[in-house]
Design an enzyme around this catalytic site. Structure first.
Site, PDB file in Angstrom:
ATOM      1  N   GLU A  13       8.612  14.581  17.878  1.00 18.74           N
ATOM      2  CA  GLU A  13       9.057  14.559  16.486  1.00 18.74           C
ATOM      3  C   GLU A  13       8.223  15.547  15.680  1.00 18.74           C
ATOM      4  OE1 GLU A  13      10.342  11.270  13.212  1.00 18.74           O
ATOM      5  OE2 GLU A  13       8.365  10.998  14.110  1.00 18.74           O
ATOM      6  N   GLU A  39       9.286   0.619  11.459  1.00 22.53           N
ATOM      7  CA  GLU A  39      10.299   1.673  11.456  1.00 22.53           C
ATOM      8  C   GLU A  39       9.533   2.963  11.709  1.00 22.53           C
ATOM      9  OE1 GLU A  39      12.157   4.613  11.011  1.00 22.53           O
ATOM     10  OE2 GLU A  39      12.263   4.326   8.852  1.00 22.53           O
ATOM     11  N   CYS A  56      12.791  10.345   9.380  1.00 20.02           N
ATOM     12  CA  CYS A  56      12.741   9.827  10.744  1.00 20.02           C
ATOM     13  C   CYS A  56      14.072   9.926  11.470  1.00 20.02           C
ATOM     14  CB  CYS A  56      12.271   8.376  10.719  1.00 20.02           C
ATOM     15  SG  CYS A  56      13.230   7.349   9.595  1.00 20.02           S
ATOM     16  N   LYS A 104       0.860  -1.187   0.000  1.00 23.57           N
ATOM     17  CA  LYS A 104       0.000   0.000   0.000  1.00 23.57           C
ATOM     18  C   LYS A 104       0.896   1.236   0.000  1.00 23.57           C
ATOM     19  CE  LYS A 104      -1.816   2.718   3.000  1.00 23.57           C
ATOM     20  NZ  LYS A 104      -1.854   4.008   2.258  1.00 23.57           N
TER      21      LYS A 104
END
Length: 502
Positions: A404, A273, A307, A198
């Protein structure tokens, strides 16, 4: 660019890119492009221009894709020899090589990334397909001593087999769409798995182009299936599907938790992840000629939408002011613009909604007492552009430091100590543990501090030194498992022990 390049908002794209954008984009299921049950637009975040429209699917389409993947896994894919699978993967790499400009420009247009990043990721993707193709013939079991109670009675042989996990669902993020698709797809194919991918609803185009290349390479029908759609529809269906043996996800920690919960139904294997808030440790003897550009790009690479971004900067007082001055100069020299412009160093945020989120963090930083050095504003122009932003006088309790942001926002903290345990405590004051870096001329200090930092990937006098052969993944809330390298392949293999009386 060739003479027959096609104009695009003051820039130029290749004819093959323009032709791709003009196509009808469907779902790849069982070796065929099939109709979806919905549709969505793909938007260029640098201009707001609609690039094309993409058909989408949900639970029903995922169910069909899983069935196709299972048929391929139980049939032609598993029956192929390792030499045949190796040849297919090398063939795919060559097709990608021949279409590198198309893949590069689709990621620029769909994601907004600068050309120098998109070109690098495309070449890395080709390298990764070849790397894992070469690993297929190195998938090996072991022999060991048989159980004592059997060995006491007769001769026996005990050995292990490495076998594919089965049907894998792979949920790809928007920040590096082609690269993250390949770093999941390549080891899965090498292991002998079949996949349902996806793409992100924000950036489906390069993965769809890849799907046609998979068909052109001659992979059996159903080995690779692509279901475009929203995370809450197609993504949720993949995570919960009882016919999927493993799900691999890259994205936010919050969504990762939802995937773990959905996977409990059939206890499918999960690799994640997730987020990061990486520390950058600047020692008093750091070489600032390396550290200034290196630290700046640690934060601002890919607009900070990655990230492993180094956004928590711990600068020793002896070099703090000089470092900040250098970072300010670097940030203000960065050209913001469309990724098709080769001079662009920073592109746009992925969407208006994400821009608003990042600007919210910027507003809270100033309200909380941080000092703005440069940036801090959205450009008044089409597209989702935020200037590279640097704050000093940051505290560990600020959202700017704790959370973040996924944008071009740097938090600098002045430190007085050189005690490695104290520095490590600062670096480790986070639920994340994905990346990080240490900047010093003293390699003894560097290695001792690296050992104390709780993170899956730490670099010395550089940041984010990822590579096809280097395992990458996180500690804590940064995820489960590793991608890249031998460890990336291991995540798609089961180990079977066999004992035979002789």
């Amino acid at each position: 660019m060739s003479a027959n390049a096609v104009p695009f908002d003051g820039h130029a794209i290749a004819p093959e890119t323009a032709a791709f954008l003009g196509k009808t984009h469907k779902l790849l299921i069982g070796g065929e492009w099939v109709e979806g049950s919905g549709e969505m637009a793909s938007i260029d975040p640098a201009t707001g221009i609609e690039l094309t429209r993409v058909q989408t699917g949900g639970a029903a389409e995922v169910d069909r894709a899983v069935a196709a993947a299972r048929r391929a896994f139980d049939g032609p894919w598993t029956r192929m020899t390792v030499a045949e699978r190796t040849a297919l993967m090398h063939r795919l790499a060559r097709i990608m090589e021949q279409n590198a400009l198309l893949l590069t420009q689709l990621d620029i247009l769909d994601n907004g990334m600068p050309a120098f990043i998109a070109g690098l990721t495309t070449s890395n993707c080709v390298e990764m397909i070849d790397y894992y193709a070469g690993a297929i013939m190195r998938i090996e079991g072991t022999t060991t001593a048989p159980p004592r109670h059997i060995a006491a009675e007769t001769e026996a042989l005990t050995y292990t087999l490495r076998e594919p996990v089965g049907v894998v669902g792979q949920i790809v993020p928007w920040n590096v769409p082609l690269s993250t698709a390949i770093l999941k797809l390549a080891p899965a194919l090498a292991a002998g798995c079949t996949v349902v991918i996806k793409p992100s609803e924000e950036t489906p185009l390069s993965v769809l182009a890849l799907g046609q290349m998979v068909l052109d390479a001659g992979f059996p029908a159903g080995v690779v299936n692509i279901v475009n759609g929203l995370g809450g529809d197609a993504g949720a269906a993949i995570a919960a599907h009882p016919g999927i043996d493993k799900v691999s996800f890259t994205g936010s920690t919050a969504t990762g938790r939802k995937i773990v919960s959905a996977a409990l139904g059939n206890l499918k294997k999960v690799s994640l992840e997730l987020g990061g808030k990486s520390p950058v440790m600047i020692m008093p003897d750091a070489d600032l000629s390396l550290a200034v550009p290196g630290v700046a790009m640690a934060t601002f690479f890919l607009q900070g939408q990655n990230c492993m971004a180094g956004t928590r900067i711990f600068a020793h007082a002896d070099v703090h002011d000089q470092l900040v001055a250098g970072l300010k100069g670097f940030a203000e020299s960065m050209k913001l613009g469309h990724g098709l412009d080769p001079a662009t160093m920073q592109g746009p945020m992925i969407s208006g909604a994400h821009t608003a989120k990042v600007m919210g963090y910027i507003g809270s930083a100033e309200a909380g007492g941080a000092t703005l050095v440069t940036g801090g504003e959205k450009l008044d122009r089409p597209g989702n552009f935020i200037r590279p932003t640097i704050y000093t006088d940051c505290r560990p309790d600020m959202a700017l430091v704790k959370e973040e942001i996924f944008g071009p926002v740097m938090a600098v903290m002045k430190v007085e100590t050189t005690d490695l345990d104290e520095l490590a405590a600062m670096a480790n004051d986070t639920p994340y543990g994905l990346s990080g870096s240490v900047w010093t001329k003293d390699l003894s200090t560097a290695h001792r501090l690296v050992k104390r930092i709780r993170s899956g990937h730490v670099s010395i006098n550089c940041h984010g030194a990822v590579g096809t052969n280097i395992p990458f993944g996180g500690y804590g809330q940064s995820g489960w498992g590793r991608e890249f390298g031998k460890e990336g392949l291991d995540g798609y293999l089961e180990t079977k022990a066999v004992t035979a009386r002789l």
